[in-house]
Design an enzyme around this catalytic site. Structure first.
Site, PDB file in Angstrom:
ATOM      1  N   LYS A   1       3.726  -5.013  -9.983  1.00  0.00           N
ATOM      2  CA  LYS A   1       2.482  -4.617  -9.304  1.00  0.00           C
ATOM      3  C   LYS A   1       2.789  -3.954  -7.959  1.00  0.00           C
ATOM      4  O   LYS A   1       2.260  -2.895  -7.645  1.00  0.00           O
ATOM      5  CB  LYS A   1       1.604  -5.857  -9.077  1.00  0.00           C
ATOM      6  CG  LYS A   1       0.426  -5.589  -8.153  1.00  0.00           C
ATOM      7  CD  LYS A   1      -0.444  -6.802  -7.954  1.00  0.00           C
ATOM      8  CE  LYS A   1      -0.128  -7.615  -6.731  1.00  0.00           C
ATOM      9  NZ  LYS A   1      -0.483  -6.985  -5.439  1.00  0.00           N
ATOM     10  N   ASN A   2       3.648  -4.582  -7.174  1.00  0.00           N
ATOM     11  CA  ASN A   2       3.865  -4.072  -5.812  1.00  0.00           C
ATOM     12  C   ASN A   2       4.736  -2.821  -5.768  1.00  0.00           C
ATOM     13  O   ASN A   2       4.948  -2.257  -4.706  1.00  0.00           O
ATOM     14  CB  ASN A   2       4.459  -5.167  -4.920  1.00  0.00           C
ATOM     15  CG  ASN A   2       3.423  -6.220  -4.568  1.00  0.00           C
ATOM     16  OD1 ASN A   2       2.248  -6.080  -4.892  1.00  0.00           O
ATOM     17  ND2 ASN A   2       3.856  -7.288  -3.906  1.00  0.00           N
TER      18      ASN A   2
ATOM     19  N   CYS B   1      -8.452 -11.111   4.553  1.00  0.00           N
ATOM     20  CA  CYS B   1      -8.517 -11.621   3.194  1.00  0.00           C
ATOM     21  C   CYS B   1      -8.173 -13.101   3.251  1.00  0.00           C
ATOM     22  O   CYS B   1      -7.885 -13.630   4.325  1.00  0.00           O
ATOM     23  CB  CYS B   1      -7.566 -10.869   2.265  1.00  0.00           C
ATOM     24  SG  CYS B   1      -5.859 -11.199   2.596  1.00  0.00           S
TER      25      CYS B   1
ATOM     26  N   ARG C   1      -4.251  -9.946   8.317  1.00  0.00           N
ATOM     27  CA  ARG C   1      -3.592  -8.768   7.744  1.00  0.00           C
ATOM     28  C   ARG C   1      -3.989  -7.420   8.362  1.00  0.00           C
ATOM     29  O   ARG C   1      -4.582  -6.561   7.697  1.00  0.00           O
ATOM     30  CB  ARG C   1      -3.779  -8.744   6.231  1.00  0.00           C
ATOM     31  CG  ARG C   1      -3.192  -9.973   5.580  1.00  0.00           C
ATOM     32  CD  ARG C   1      -3.291  -9.959   4.097  1.00  0.00           C
ATOM     33  NE  ARG C   1      -2.252  -9.187   3.448  1.00  0.00           N
ATOM     34  CZ  ARG C   1      -2.080  -9.133   2.148  1.00  0.00           C
ATOM     35  NH1 ARG C   1      -2.865  -9.796   1.361  1.00  0.00           N
ATOM     36  NH2 ARG C   1      -1.119  -8.407   1.619  1.00  0.00           N
TER      37      ARG C   1
ATOM     38  N   ASP D   1       5.278 -14.569  -1.793  1.00  0.00           N
ATOM     39  CA  ASP D   1       4.523 -14.488  -3.048  1.00  0.00           C
ATOM     40  C   ASP D   1       4.983 -15.511  -4.088  1.00  0.00           C
ATOM     41  O   ASP D   1       4.394 -15.596  -5.171  1.00  0.00           O
ATOM     42  CB  ASP D   1       4.612 -13.069  -3.635  1.00  0.00           C
ATOM     43  CG  ASP D   1       3.735 -12.078  -2.883  1.00  0.00           C
ATOM     44  OD1 ASP D   1       2.942 -12.513  -2.028  1.00  0.00           O
ATOM     45  OD2 ASP D   1       3.854 -10.864  -3.142  1.00  0.00           O
TER      46      ASP D   1
ATOM     47  N   ARG E   1      -5.718  -9.439 -11.299  1.00  0.00           N
ATOM     48  CA  ARG E   1      -5.287  -8.389 -10.376  1.00  0.00           C
ATOM     49  C   ARG E   1      -3.778  -8.175 -10.474  1.00  0.00           C
ATOM     50  O   ARG E   1      -3.307  -7.059 -10.247  1.00  0.00           O
ATOM     51  CB  ARG E   1      -5.618  -8.781  -8.927  1.00  0.00           C
ATOM     52  CG  ARG E   1      -7.074  -8.694  -8.567  1.00  0.00           C
ATOM     53  CD  ARG E   1      -7.229  -8.862  -7.077  1.00  0.00           C
ATOM     54  NE  ARG E   1      -6.168  -8.163  -6.395  1.00  0.00           N
ATOM     55  CZ  ARG E   1      -5.531  -8.592  -5.307  1.00  0.00           C
ATOM     56  NH1 ARG E   1      -5.882  -9.718  -4.734  1.00  0.00           N
ATOM     57  NH2 ARG E   1      -4.569  -7.902  -4.764  1.00  0.00           N
TER      58      ARG E   1
HETATM   59  C1  UD1 Z   1       2.983  -6.854   0.741  1.00  0.00           C
HETATM   60  C2  UD1 Z   1       2.744  -7.242  -0.691  1.00  0.00           C
HETATM   61  C3  UD1 Z   1       2.272  -8.697  -0.781  1.00  0.00           C
HETATM   62  C4  UD1 Z   1       3.281  -9.616  -0.051  1.00  0.00           C
HETATM   63  C5  UD1 Z   1       3.554  -9.099   1.354  1.00  0.00           C
HETATM   64  C6  UD1 Z   1       4.672  -9.872   2.057  1.00  0.00           C
HETATM   65  C7  UD1 Z   1       2.083  -5.152  -1.703  1.00  0.00           C
HETATM   66  C8  UD1 Z   1       1.011  -4.332  -2.314  1.00  0.00           C
HETATM   67  N1  UD1 Z   1       1.734  -6.354  -1.259  1.00  0.00           N
HETATM   68  O1  UD1 Z   1       1.740  -6.951   1.439  1.00  0.00           O
HETATM   69  O2  UD1 Z   1       2.212  -9.057  -2.162  1.00  0.00           O
HETATM   70  O3  UD1 Z   1       2.718 -10.911   0.044  1.00  0.00           O
HETATM   71  O4  UD1 Z   1       3.956  -7.721   1.316  1.00  0.00           O
HETATM   72  O5  UD1 Z   1       5.829  -9.850   1.295  1.00  0.00           O
HETATM   73  O6  UD1 Z   1       3.236  -4.754  -1.665  1.00  0.00           O
HETATM   74  N2  UD1 Z   1       1.278  -7.123   9.745  1.00  0.00           N
HETATM   75  C9  UD1 Z   1       0.792  -6.791  10.998  1.00  0.00           C
HETATM   76  N3  UD1 Z   1       0.460  -5.468  11.243  1.00  0.00           N
HETATM   77  C10 UD1 Z   1       0.592  -4.498  10.306  1.00  0.00           C
HETATM   78  C11 UD1 Z   1       1.094  -4.853   9.025  1.00  0.00           C
HETATM   79  C12 UD1 Z   1       1.428  -6.176   8.771  1.00  0.00           C
HETATM   80  O7  UD1 Z   1       0.652  -7.630  11.878  1.00  0.00           O
HETATM   81  O8  UD1 Z   1       0.270  -3.328  10.575  1.00  0.00           O
HETATM   82  C13 UD1 Z   1       1.657  -8.529   9.446  1.00  0.00           C
HETATM   83  C14 UD1 Z   1       0.781  -9.177   8.358  1.00  0.00           C
HETATM   84  O9  UD1 Z   1      -0.412  -9.705   8.896  1.00  0.00           O
HETATM   85  C15 UD1 Z   1       1.713 -10.258   7.832  1.00  0.00           C
HETATM   86  C16 UD1 Z   1       3.095  -9.606   7.953  1.00  0.00           C
HETATM   87  O10 UD1 Z   1       2.942  -8.536   8.875  1.00  0.00           O
HETATM   88  O11 UD1 Z   1       1.648 -11.412   8.617  1.00  0.00           O
HETATM   89  C17 UD1 Z   1       3.672  -9.061   6.668  1.00  0.00           C
HETATM   90  O12 UD1 Z   1       2.694  -8.308   6.011  1.00  0.00           O
HETATM   91  P1  UD1 Z   1       3.047  -7.038   5.123  1.00  0.00           P
HETATM   92  O13 UD1 Z   1       4.488  -7.019   4.769  1.00  0.00           O
HETATM   93  O14 UD1 Z   1       2.486  -5.819   5.767  1.00  0.00           O
HETATM   94  O15 UD1 Z   1       2.196  -7.343   3.812  1.00  0.00           O
HETATM   95  P2  UD1 Z   1       1.571  -6.264   2.862  1.00  0.00           P
HETATM   96  O16 UD1 Z   1       2.393  -5.025   2.917  1.00  0.00           O
HETATM   97  O17 UD1 Z   1       0.093  -6.150   3.097  1.00  0.00           O
END
Ligand code: UD1
Length: 419
Positions: free
Chosen positions: A22-23, A117, A122, A306, A398
């Site tokens: 998925k990711n 969420c 996030r 995850d 999902r």
């Molecule tokens: C992706 C994965 C999700 C997984 C997560 C962490 C996809 C589609 N989803 O989510 O399944 O659980 O990585 O391995 O690939 N953060 C900030 N600012 C930002 C971006 C992130 O503060 O601009 C923080 C988030 O709140 C979180 C951390 O960084 O605490 C990691 O999040 P991130 O790696 O960005 O998760 P996703 O990419 O949304």
């Protein structure tokens, strides 16, 4: 609303095929926005998030065709608008992945802010800051990100924290920027590398994907290509735990052990016998009760957030006590209360759950709150005494392809009912 009914107590046996990740498929579908010609994507899992991404692209005017084997062909020559509506983005945060490609290729994009969420706030601040450093003009008003740039410029980006989709968005944007971009403290997840491989097949010039420093030399244009999506390491890990929790013996095909070494090490510590080849993994836990295992989630290659909920389920019935620390998301213990209703002994202190294993779980009606929490409740149901009813299973659709069919094929007593 559909529910899953699970009769616990059957050790899983047999072979199961692992689907595409998925990711990985979500950013790869977003990357098709960068391609001048048609693009073909294979090994696409049949998931609600894939349908949502197709709707997102379709609403922009991208032509999409899909065959009975879930091969998707995209063609962006028909694109009419560069807009991601709140209705779509709110159901799938990964929609933010269209921002970088739209901006890089078409010079503007309007994408709804994803909002919070169940597992935490996030934010997407690092996606936006990175694009600004590349010369984009970004304004956030009325819940939408309005981004524009004549042509993005290469930049040196140092990420404050490791973000998976943030790294992907900026890497995609940088492929068509003027000059060289360097992303430091980049995410090293295998899905980032898979996206980079796809972009390279489209003509991008990228070095260092899979390390914490990615260098992207911008090119004038990217073309379409054929690409087959990587195996899903989280689905793999979930089935491994399903075998471990039920005292089963299963073989997983079309997956790669090198994608989830931290998970395999924990299962080994829990007492499982694991053997593997390049594209298969076998786990045997026949007649054994798992031992408790401490774990701490962190970005790849450390233990994945995850997989945290699934290992919480495993520890519920393990011998001994353990501490599970969640360091990636702020609120990712939503499954704990539901497991407690099944008789689990878990105490949450801040971002750590202390789990003391019990002899058995007892079936109860439980509610799924997010994707991986849903999977963990199914796992708990597979080992609980009696019939567990898992409600709100739209979360599971999902991210897991045919989960009940695959579990049933391994001998689990599981079925979906309408309400
Ligand atoms: C992706 C994965 C999700 C997984 C997560 C962490 C996809 C589609 N989803 O989510 O399944 O659980 O990585 O391995 O690939 N953060 C900030 N600012 C930002 C971006 C992130 O503060 O601009 C923080 C988030 O709140 C979180 C951390 O960084 O605490 C990691 O999040 P991130 O790696 O960005 O998760 P996703 O990419 O949304």
């Amino acid at each position: 609303m559909e529910k899953l009914l699970i009769e616990g107590g059957k050790p899983l046996q047999g072979d199961v095929r692992i689907s595409g990740a998925k990711n990985a498929v979500l950013p790869i579908l977003a990357s098709t926005l960068l391609a001048e010609g048609p693009m073909q994507i294979a090994n696409v899992p049949h998931l609600q998030d894939v349908t949502t991404t197709m709707e997102l692209l379709g609403r922009m005017g991208v032509s999409l065709t899909i065959d009975e084997y879930m091969n998707i062909e995209t063609d962006t020559s028909t694109i009419q608008e560069f807009f991601a509506h709140y209705d779509v983005v709110k159901t799938m945060r990964a929609s933010i992945l269209v921002l970088g490609p739209l901006l890089a290729r078409f010079g503007h994009a309007e994408v709804s802010l994803p909002g919070g969420c169940a597992i935490g706030s996030r934010p997407v601040n690092m996606h936006l800051r990175g694009l600004e450093s590349m010369g984009a003009n970004i304004e956030v008003k009325a819940g939408y990100i309005h981004a524009s740039a004549k042509r993005l410029k290469g930049a040196h980006l140092v990420m404050d924290m490791v973000t998976v989709t943030g790294t992907e968005n900026l890497m995609m944007a940088a492929t068509l920027a003027d000059g060289t971009s360097i992303i430091e403290n980049a995410a090293r997840e295998p899905e980032v590398t898979d996206l980079a491989d796809c972009l390279i097949a489209m003509g991008a010039n990228i070095e260092g994907a899979g390390t914490d420093t990615i260098t992207i030399h911008g090119v004038k244009e990217l073309k379409g290509c054929n690409y087959s999506v990587l195996a899903d390491r989280i689905e793999t890990g979930t089935f491994l735990v399903a075998a471990a929790i039920t005292g089963g013996h299963i073989k997983l095909k079309d997956t790669q052990p090198k994608l989830l070494e931290s998970v395999l090490q924990k299962l080994d510590k829990a007492g499982a016998t694991i053997s593997s080849g390049d594209n298969w993994i076998e786990i045997d836990m026949t007649g054994r009760r798992p031992k408790s295992i401490n774990l701490r989630t962190a970005p790849y290659p450390a233990f994945p957030t995850d997989m945290q909920a699934q290992f919480t389920a495993l520890n519920c019935i393990a011998e001994g006590s353990c501490a599970i620390t969640e360091s990636v998301f702020e609120n990712r213990f939503m499954h704990v209360q539901e497991m407690q209703r099944m008789g689990a002994n878990i105490k949450v202190e801040g971002n750590t759950a202390i789990v003391t294993g019990v002899d058995h779980l007892t079936a109860a009606p439980v509610m799924a709150t997010d994707l991986r929490a849903s999977a963990s409740l199914i796992l708990a149901g597979l080992v609980a005494e009696g019939q567990t009813v898992v409600d709100r299973i739209y979360h599971i659709d999902r991210g897991y392809e045919c989960i009940e069919e695959k579990l049933a094929q391994l001998g689990a007593k599981i079925r979906r009912v309408p309400h």
